[in-house]
Design an enzyme around this catalytic site. Structure first.
Site, PDB file in Angstrom:
ATOM      1  N   TYR A 177       0.845  -1.194   0.000  1.00  0.00           N
ATOM      2  CA  TYR A 177       0.000   0.000   0.000  1.00  0.00           C
ATOM      3  C   TYR A 177       0.881   1.244   0.000  1.00  0.00           C
ATOM      4  O   TYR A 177       1.061   1.918   1.019  1.00  0.00           O
ATOM      5  CB  TYR A 177      -0.914   0.018   1.222  1.00  0.00           C
ATOM      6  CG  TYR A 177      -1.989  -1.037   1.243  1.00  0.00           C
ATOM      7  CD1 TYR A 177      -2.326  -1.776   0.114  1.00  0.00           C
ATOM      8  CD2 TYR A 177      -2.685  -1.306   2.424  1.00  0.00           C
ATOM      9  CE1 TYR A 177      -3.316  -2.741   0.150  1.00  0.00           C
ATOM     10  CE2 TYR A 177      -3.688  -2.274   2.465  1.00  0.00           C
ATOM     11  CZ  TYR A 177      -3.984  -2.983   1.331  1.00  0.00           C
ATOM     12  OH  TYR A 177      -4.973  -3.944   1.373  1.00  0.00           O
ATOM     13  N   HIS A 217      -1.457 -11.961   0.952  1.00  0.00           N
ATOM     14  CA  HIS A 217      -2.298 -10.965   0.280  1.00  0.00           C
ATOM     15  C   HIS A 217      -3.074 -11.553  -0.901  1.00  0.00           C
ATOM     16  O   HIS A 217      -4.230 -11.199  -1.126  1.00  0.00           O
ATOM     17  CB  HIS A 217      -1.429  -9.799  -0.189  1.00  0.00           C
ATOM     18  CG  HIS A 217      -2.158  -8.517  -0.325  1.00  0.00           C
ATOM     19  ND1 HIS A 217      -1.545  -7.296  -0.260  1.00  0.00           N
ATOM     20  CD2 HIS A 217      -3.468  -8.238  -0.526  1.00  0.00           C
ATOM     21  CE1 HIS A 217      -2.437  -6.325  -0.405  1.00  0.00           C
ATOM     22  NE2 HIS A 217      -3.604  -6.877  -0.574  1.00  0.00           N
ATOM     23  N   SER A 240     -13.470  -3.858   1.151  1.00  0.00           N
ATOM     24  CA  SER A 240     -14.395  -3.145   0.260  1.00  0.00           C
ATOM     25  C   SER A 240     -15.852  -3.397   0.660  1.00  0.00           C
ATOM     26  O   SER A 240     -16.695  -3.683  -0.192  1.00  0.00           O
ATOM     27  CB  SER A 240     -14.182  -3.559  -1.198  1.00  0.00           C
ATOM     28  OG  SER A 240     -12.898  -3.210  -1.636  1.00  0.00           O
ATOM     29  N   PRO A 241     -16.184  -3.290   1.959  1.00  0.00           N
ATOM     30  CA  PRO A 241     -17.544  -3.593   2.408  1.00  0.00           C
ATOM     31  C   PRO A 241     -18.583  -2.581   1.940  1.00  0.00           C
ATOM     32  O   PRO A 241     -19.781  -2.862   1.995  1.00  0.00           O
ATOM     33  CB  PRO A 241     -17.414  -3.582   3.935  1.00  0.00           C
ATOM     34  CG  PRO A 241     -16.312  -2.609   4.194  1.00  0.00           C
ATOM     35  CD  PRO A 241     -15.324  -2.855   3.089  1.00  0.00           C
ATOM     36  N   GLY A 262     -16.863   2.438  -1.601  1.00  0.00           N
ATOM     37  CA  GLY A 262     -17.479   3.705  -1.261  1.00  0.00           C
ATOM     38  C   GLY A 262     -18.808   4.001  -1.900  1.00  0.00           C
ATOM     39  O   GLY A 262     -19.560   4.858  -1.430  1.00  0.00           O
TER      40      GLY A 262
END
Length: 325
Positions: free
Chosen positions: A56, A129, A207-208, A212
């Protein structure tokens, strides 16, 4: 803050904090001092779980590399023994896309790098990952067992795993949790629920909020910076997707009004109330959004309400324009 148990004994907040967007994928890296203060505020609010990864990274205005792990490690240093820090190995960015590498020697190099950048002696939760098709699950799990024995990591997990890989890995070294994409617009991994329950493995949902879009704060005219904000290319942000999912957004607004909540809170509460071992990790740079996300744990949905939402999602076919990015 309500708490949950991942795996056998890892205590985390019911909502975790996804730190990726502070340096990577959601625009140019944010100001370090400002994000440090945001992370301090998150701890004060009740967040116990903070999620980062060695890949990241972003490029600062002066051309230097912005390491998410360095930001997270430094900010959480005063709270180190009160929080869970999760990081990941096995993925590197290249001109040709993501490169997977989970060879034992790479893992050991990665963990040492993460420990240094996080300025810590141990990682609470260490994720593979992405699966490396060139390295057997059993071999990866064997390295995890060694790192746990050495005290460099306390628990381990797998991101974007399937049942076969999870079972093979878990048979060598018990997996605490998986971290897979999961939201109202991406429900394919619900097929893993019986396996997770059988093995006592938790589910951390990345990414719940569908990156966004389920926050209901964007529309077909929303613009994102090319090259540094991945939303500029995400299928759910196209005008066609907004039109196709208009009924979903209207439905979320109606549920939010009924529960005196926000659409984002309903989206998170839906999965929190569905299974006791699911922990969503939404991210943001804004304290007000971070507080809003945490408030989802206080939204009560009965199983009847959760099932009714599932039926509605099936009817709306919400994943049709979401894609797999």
């Amino acid at each position: 803050m309500k708490e949950r148990i991942l795996g056998k004994d890892l205590t985390v907040s019911a909502v975790g904090f996804g730190c990726m967007g502070m340096t990577h994928a959601y625009g140019a890296p944010a100001d370090t001092k400002e994000m440090t203060e945001v992370l301090h505020q998150a701890v004060d609010m009740g967040y116990l779980y903070f999620d980062t990864a060695e890949c990241y990274t972003g490029i600062n205005a002066d051309g230097s590399t912005a390491y998410n792990e360095e930001l997270v490690g430094a900010a959480l240093k005063p709270h180190r023994h009160d929080v869970v820090i999760a990081t990941k190995y096995g993925v590197q960015h290249s001109p040709n896309g993501l490169q997977m590498d989970s060879r034992p020697e790479t893992i050991r190099k990665s963990v040492e790098g993460s420990l240094k950048r996080l300025d810590t002696d141990y990682v609470d939760l260490y994720y593979q990952h992405r699966i490396d098709p060139q390295v057997p699950a059993e071999e990866v799990a064997g390295v995890m067992a060694e790192l746990i024995k050495e005290g460099k990591i306390l628990h381990w997990g797998i991101s974007e795993t399937d049942e076969e890989y999870l079972r093979k890995a878990h048979g060598v070294c018990p997996v605490t949790c998986i971290q897979n994409r999961y939201s109202m617009m991406a429900r394919d991994y619900e097929k893993l629920f019986p396996v997770l329950e059988e093995l006592s493995v938790g589910f951390v949902a990345f990414s719940p909020l569908a990156n966004g879009v389920l926050s209901d704060r964007y529309n077909k005219d929303s613009k994102f910076e090319e090259g540094v904000d991945y939303r500029s290319h995400m299928p759910q942000y196209t005008p066609e997707a907004f039109e196709a999912n208009r009924s979903l957004f209207e439905y979320l607004r109606s549920l939010a009004e009924e529960k005196n909540a926000t659409p984002a809170q309903i989206s998170l509460a839906w999965m929190i109330c569905k299974k006791t071992y699911i922990v969503p990790i939404p991210g943001s740079r804004k304290p007000e959004r971070i507080r809003e996300n945490l408030g989802a744990a206080d939204v009560e949905l009965t199983m009847e309400e959760v099932n009714a939402i599932d039926e509605k999602l099936n009817e709306l076919n919400t994943s049709a324009l979401y894609g797999t990015k």
